[in-house]
Design an enzyme around this catalytic site. Structure first.
Site, PDB file in Angstrom:
ATOM      1  N   GLU A  90      11.715 -72.230 -62.620  1.00  0.00           N
ATOM      2  CA  GLU A  90      12.981 -72.156 -63.364  1.00  0.00           C
ATOM      3  C   GLU A  90      12.720 -72.140 -64.906  1.00  0.00           C
ATOM      4  O   GLU A  90      12.184 -71.450 -65.409  1.00  0.00           O
ATOM      5  CB  GLU A  90      13.720 -73.091 -63.446  1.00  0.00           C
ATOM      6  N   ASP A 147      11.000 -78.018 -60.126  1.00  0.00           N
ATOM      7  CA  ASP A 147       9.834 -78.236 -61.068  1.00  0.00           C
ATOM      8  C   ASP A 147      10.275 -78.506 -62.719  1.00  0.00           C
ATOM      9  O   ASP A 147      11.456 -78.371 -63.167  1.00  0.00           O
ATOM     10  CB  ASP A 147       9.567 -76.461 -61.268  1.00  0.00           C
TER      11      ASP A 147
END
Length: 380
Positions: free
Chosen positions: A133, A68
């Site tokens: 994250e 991500d």
């Protein structure tokens, strides 16, 4: 184009704004399955996690990272579209180029070369890849680690591909991180008219002396592994918006980045004692987003430093500075954890980029770590 650059471009093309993986992990899975890794999907709510392992024996060396990325900001301000990888003057531009799709690409190509040369390597290799994250980090690495702990699957060494380098690739190894303690403080007063302050109690004024004490306090000197603990106010809000109304309460957000000189509980008690000493009417909510950890010099630090020296000719420096990373979820299991990735100068910025040559250097370094830790003795 090198294999590492080619894969990094493929990953950047996928618009994986947190928590959307956008197919990145499926691409990673295909490359790993060709090497004999056994993939396992762990999906929690909107988060996609991939745990892939090659081998059943110990020791287990894991590479950890995230697919991500943060939002792009105004795309019109980018020199080229953020999800169209573009090479200019030896730099690869695109969201996630440095944080951290470039590292993941280097993971994969390092593994491909290593497994080709050492198909019967010692121990096991794993990849732990999450799409949570850059977001709240509640359904990502922390959940995967919980599953691994429940089934007694222990990581011995973990290399996190966060962009740790500062001036040149491999100049810094992050061998730990500070703790992070957040407080949400509400101080209550009594609302009233500004012309009649004796009939009100201004909570901003009441809080002021305590803030001065908290801001000026010397928390510690740090230690051999950590810089000194810091206290910072990040948000403050009070008032109705009118110029003639004394507010009834004030809200404050603050953060402490702390070393191993303190525990989160000790810091909470210290701050409560200061607030009580100023006789405030308050409520406070705490969030411990990370506890400090440090990996002492040992097999993983030595292997990483040796691989860097071999690939670059330079000796790295150990550091625990910076923000938090998913290493905070892995270290408490007893694993040795380090972070090593590209230069971090442009992460989260407009025109994020990474040096093309650094990607290949990283891949060589990661292969060097593998070789030093789990290559058969006769071939290492």
């Amino acid at each position: 184009m090198s294999d590492t650059l080619d894969l990094a471009c493929d990953l950047i093309r996928r618009r994986s704004v947190t928590p959307d993986d956008a197919g990145c992990q499926r691409l990673i899975q295909e490359r790993l399955e060709a090497l004999g890794f056994k993939p396992e999907w762990m999906r929690f709510n909107d988060v996609t996690n991939l745990w892939a392992r090659r081998g059943d024996n110990g020791p287990l060396l894991a590479f950890a990272g995230h697919t991500d990325v943060v939002p792009t900001g105004p795309e019109a301000r980018w020199s080229s579209p953020p999800f169209e990888p573009t090479i200019r003057d030896g730099l690869l531009y695109g969201r996630g180029a440095a944080d951290m799709k470039g590292s993941i690409a280097a993971f994969i190509t390092a593994l491909e070369r290593f497994v080709d040369r050492h198909p019967d390597h010692d121990g096991s290799i794993a990849l732990l890849i999450t799409s949570d994250e850059e977001g709240p980090s509640v359904d990502g690495t922390v959940r995967v680690v919980e599953v691994l702990e429940q089934r007694c699957e222990k990581i011995d060494w973990c290399l996190v591909g966060e962009p740790s380098s500062e001036a040149r690739v491999g100049d810094i190894i992050k061998n730990g991180r500070r703790g992070s303690l957040n407080g949400r403080l509400t101080v209550r007063g009594r609302q009233g008219h500004v012309a009649y302050p004796h009939k009100a109690a201004n909570p901003i004024h009441l809080l002021g002396p305590a803030l001065v004490e908290l801001g000026a306090r010397h928390w510690d000197d740090g230690n051999e592994a950590f810089p000194p603990t810091t206290f910072q106010i990040s948000n403050i809000n009070g008032g109705t918006g009118a110029t003639n109304v004394i507010p009834g309460e004030v809200d404050l957000l603050f953060n402490l980045r702390f070393s191993t000189e303190w525990t989160a509980e000790q810091l909470q008690a210290e701050i409560v004692a200061i607030l009580d000493r100023h006789q405030l009417d308050y409520a406070i909510d705490w969030t411990v987003s990370a506890r400090p950890f440090v990996t002492a010099e040992g097999a993983l630090v030595e292997a990483t430093a040796g691989a860097i020296k071999e690939a670059t000719g330079n000796a790295p420096t150990l550091s625990t500075a910076g923000g938090t990373s998913d290493g905070r979820f892995i270290a408490p299991t007893g694993a040795q954890v380090v972070e090593l990735g590209p230069v971090n100068a442009s992460i989260h910025q407009i025109d994020e980029h990474v040096s093309v040559s650094d990607l290949d250097t990283l891949s060589v370094i990661y292969e060097g770590v593998l070789r030093r830790l789990i290559a058969p003795p006769s071939t290492s």
